[in-house]
Scaffold this active site. Sequence first.
Site, PDB file in Angstrom:
ATOM      1  N   HIS A 123       0.829  -1.205   0.000  1.00 40.36           N
ATOM      2  CA  HIS A 123       0.000   0.000   0.000  1.00 40.36           C
ATOM      3  C   HIS A 123       0.869   1.263   0.000  1.00 40.36           C
ATOM      4  CE1 HIS A 123      -3.614   2.397   1.251  1.00 40.36           C
ATOM      5  NE2 HIS A 123      -2.647   3.187   1.704  1.00 40.36           N
ATOM      6  N   GLU A 124       1.769   1.339   0.952  1.00 41.35           N
ATOM      7  CA  GLU A 124       2.587   2.551   1.070  1.00 41.35           C
ATOM      8  C   GLU A 124       3.496   2.719  -0.146  1.00 41.35           C
ATOM      9  OE1 GLU A 124       1.679   4.711   3.058  1.00 41.35           O
ATOM     10  OE2 GLU A 124       0.447   3.451   4.364  1.00 41.35           O
ATOM     11  N   HIS A 127       1.677   4.536  -2.883  1.00 41.22           N
ATOM     12  CA  HIS A 127       1.782   5.999  -2.735  1.00 41.22           C
ATOM     13  C   HIS A 127       3.150   6.477  -3.229  1.00 41.22           C
ATOM     14  CE1 HIS A 127      -1.902   6.737  -0.569  1.00 41.22           C
ATOM     15  NE2 HIS A 127      -1.582   5.978   0.460  1.00 41.22           N
ATOM     16  N   HIS A 156       3.338   6.871  -6.897  1.00 35.13           N
ATOM     17  CA  HIS A 156       2.625   8.085  -7.326  1.00 35.13           C
ATOM     18  C   HIS A 156       3.575   9.296  -7.253  1.00 35.13           C
ATOM     19  CE1 HIS A 156      -1.706  10.021  -6.979  1.00 35.13           C
ATOM     20  NE2 HIS A 156      -1.161  10.248  -8.148  1.00 35.13           N
TER      21      HIS A 156
HETATM   22 ZN   LIG Z   1      -2.792   5.240   2.020  1.00 32.45          ZN
END
Ligand SMILES: [Zn+2]
Length: 673
Positions: A464-465, A468, A471
């Site tokens: 998940h991290e 990010h 991105h």
């Molecule tokens: Zn998040």
Amino acid sequence: MANSLLADWDTPFGLPPFDKISEADIVPAFDAALDQARTRIAEIADNPEPPSMVNTIDALELADRDLSRVLSTFYMLVSTNANPALEEMQRAFSPRLAAYSSEITMNAALFARIDALWQARETLDLSDEAARVLMLTRRGFVRSGALLEGADRERLKEVTQRLAVLGTSFTQNLLADERSWSMRLPDKDAKDLPGFLVSAAEGAGREAGTDGPIITLSRSLVVPFLQFSPNRALRKTAWEAWVRRGESGGETDNRAIVTEILALREERARLLGYDNFAAFRLEVEMAKTPEAVRALLMQVWQPARDTALSDAATLTEMLHADGEDGPLQPWDWRYYSEKRRVAEHDLNEAEIKPYLQLDRMIDAVFACANRLFGIEATPIEVPLHHPDARAWEISRNGAHLAVFIGDYFARGSKRSGAWCTTLREQSKLHGDVRPIVVNVCNFAKPSDGQAALLSYDDARTLFHEFGHALHQMLSDVTYQRVSGTSVPRDFVELPSQLFEHWLEVPEVLAEFATHAETGAPMPNDLLERLLAAGTYDMGFQTVEYVASALVDLEYHSGPAPADPMQRQAEILDEIGMPAAIPLRHATPHFAHVFAGDGYSSAYYSYMWSEVMDADAFEAFREAGNAFDAETARRLEDHILSVGGSQEADVLYKAFRGRMPGPEALLRGRGLAA
Ligand SMILES: [Zn+2]
């Protein structure tokens, strides 16, 4: 000697010189950088030349770059390695920063220049990105009160400053409560727990200077304890301490702070001409209105609640079969759910965990990113903010893209949870600036010489991290204002939640889930059972989340409640909250919503994003390959590289050809009828 934070950083990749920064440098650096930013803002506002993009919007974008450099370094330290001196600085900085930002947005001469550019925008021959940055800048001023006059203007300033102070107090109270409680684990109870948990509890004991294993309120300790401890009384003790964070009744109690925050948020929205805070807050999101959010949440609530109630009946039978009387309690759910998982899926965390080594899972993350986007990660030796942190250079076809820093282990001085932040963001306005991206997690640190092992949830957090981080690292825009994760809050979780799906691609675990002691790959049948159990207990997980999101939304979409705890109880009553399921975040420790404005009336964003991530991953399925190059290219071109340079719904449609519905999400959670 020159101040280490203000000097030119002659370091590899322009990283902060963490080995040279002394705490004594921070306050003088902050003072000087804030003064400098103020001077630059005044020069822009008082410029005798007529306004142009370069002398106004671009100059604004660059005005506080030294201040940002000081602050991003400071926040890294105070959030991952806090001490009383750093916390005191944070308390002192926050009202001064709030004052600085309201000075900017209340600067009439500056706003007049921005507004003049906005009125003349059709004649300026702006790129799409520059036009959007101009719109966002003006909208930011208007939403901060640039159009207000007289007493309203003064009052808004007071409210904004007070909210900043309250948010900081909320966070610090929570951290104090988390630190002040621990429970010595009796030896007779320790022997009933899996080895990884005892080892983590011993590690926590050593860190606290206690003789023997302890359970603390770190999620990575207390959740597995509730899952595995057969001692119902100890589970109750740990659970009660965990849910009472921020509600101790003493100096660190957050309830009065919450009441004041909600009242001030409503006042702020009304001053700016909105009916309530949610209407104000959601205007800038992809969802746009509280009604759109409520509609989505209620579509998911009913099937989730039905599933949870039927699960509760099964778990209650298991409780009674153990000779316990009465109803299933919140401290029972995880324990009986784990037993049921083992019985029905023949799967338990303790069996999975030896196969999920942190280092191998980091390799898996990098390998997926490599196959999708062609990026490579090379370890680098550079001074960092803590000895447990490590760094990699991220490159593609030999060209530098970013520096990536991972800080994975829990410690008492670190804020709880997991997050992605930057020490520098991507931009091209003033040279080709590449980002420095940080992932912070709170995984249990192993004893010396042992491999760090993750739960499946932890592994998902790692992916998940990194979503990010992608991105940020793949960002390719001109203005920092729209770079990387500078997108609407209900869009920002799309890349992170989407990246979690690659952990579920069977070939990824087959390659990277290897046993910590034997090195053997995860057996096929275990892998199959693990993936089949993916939708297990989704009723519980969806209910605890959606209920928190509804409480957040209702708090902000009507008049501010005089007694938030009573209002919380009423909301839960109205939706028929199952008794044995607690809120994922009860109000006194709901940091997403009260530590700052980040997720206020926007906690629903994770689910909004999940609607999109479930639908987006189906694009790879439809292409017949989880690593389909053409789909990955569209994902990078339309979402990962363009930040907030266009409206979120435009970006999504460019990637997928249409807007998403909740069907893929309900299927993915096993909640579809
Ligand atoms: Zn998040």
